[in-house]
Design a protein around this motif. Sequence first.
Motif, short mmCIF file in Angstrom:
data_model
loop_
_atom_site.label_atom_id
_atom_site.label_comp_id
_atom_site.label_asym_id
_atom_site.label_seq_id
_atom_site.Cartn_x
_atom_site.Cartn_y
_atom_site.Cartn_z
N GLY A 134 0.64 -1.34 0.04
CA GLY A 134 -0.14 -0.12 0.04
C GLY A 134 0.90 1.38 -0.18
N GLY A 135 0.18 2.43 -0.54
CA GLY A 135 1.10 3.46 -0.60
C GLY A 135 0.92 4.27 0.79
N GLY A 136 1.52 5.64 0.76
CA GLY A 136 1.50 6.34 1.84
C GLY A 136 2.36 6.62 2.72
N ASP A 137 3.66 5.69 2.43
CA ASP A 137 4.84 5.57 3.31
C ASP A 137 5.62 6.80 2.94
OD1 ASP A 137 3.91 3.16 3.77
OD2 ASP A 137 5.51 2.01 3.11
N THR A 138 6.53 7.25 3.85
CA THR A 138 7.32 8.25 3.61
C THR A 138 8.94 7.83 3.39
OG1 THR A 138 6.20 9.78 5.13
CG2 THR A 138 8.49 10.38 4.58
N VAL A 139 9.52 8.07 2.40
CA VAL A 139 10.73 7.73 1.89
C VAL A 139 11.33 9.06 1.50
CG1 VAL A 139 10.13 5.22 1.38
CG2 VAL A 139 10.41 7.33 -0.28
N THR A 140 13.03 8.85 1.63
CA THR A 140 13.77 9.66 1.03
C THR A 140 14.58 9.13 0.16
OG1 THR A 140 13.91 11.05 3.30
CG2 THR A 140 15.75 11.43 1.62
N ILE A 141 14.65 9.79 -0.91
CA ILE A 141 15.59 9.33 -2.28
C ILE A 141 16.59 10.54 -2.28
CG2 ILE A 141 15.52 8.88 -4.68
CD1 ILE A 141 13.79 6.81 -3.13
N THR A 142 17.70 9.75 -2.25
CA THR A 142 18.99 10.65 -2.49
C THR A 142 19.35 10.39 -4.11
OG1 THR A 142 19.58 10.48 -0.16
CG2 THR A 142 21.22 11.19 -1.89
N HIS A 143 19.58 11.47 -4.52
CA HIS A 143 19.72 11.39 -6.11
C HIS A 143 20.77 12.47 -6.71
CE1 HIS A 143 16.73 14.74 -6.83
NE2 HIS A 143 16.36 14.24 -5.97
#
Length: 143
Positions: A134-143
């Motif tokens: 399911g959606g709604g999670d919090t993530v950090t993407i370092t790019h």
Amino acid sequence: MLNRPGINRTFAAGALALVTAATGVALAPVASAAPQACVASSVTTGARDSVGTVRNKSASSSCGDLNLTYSYNSTSAIYDFYAGRLRRSNGTWFTCAAGYVYAQDGYHSIDDDDFWLCTDVGDNTPFTVASWYGGGDTVTITH
């Protein structure tokens, strides 16, 4: 007379300073064209194979990958599986070759290739992250 290169350099630097002060012309530092360090973006995940928050891959970053550096599952589980997704020029989305990657809640090393969701991503490419449970999670993407 002894050759004293240190004194000659000091004299030359002093003379340049005097000329600069007398003319009022300042010598500006040369701008660097080097890319900036990696950029971190917060993303709210979409449900499996869907679209969450859309960001664009940094055009000025030295990172070529989308690295999962933080994750927090908003449901009761303390982990989820996350996949990087990229938008094609025709507007459709695809999941990167790494597929869904297991990650417990918390911080993840940018150097750990287990968390490289997408590799060799082009500048300004739109991306998102999907989560298996399911959606709604919090993530950090370092790019």
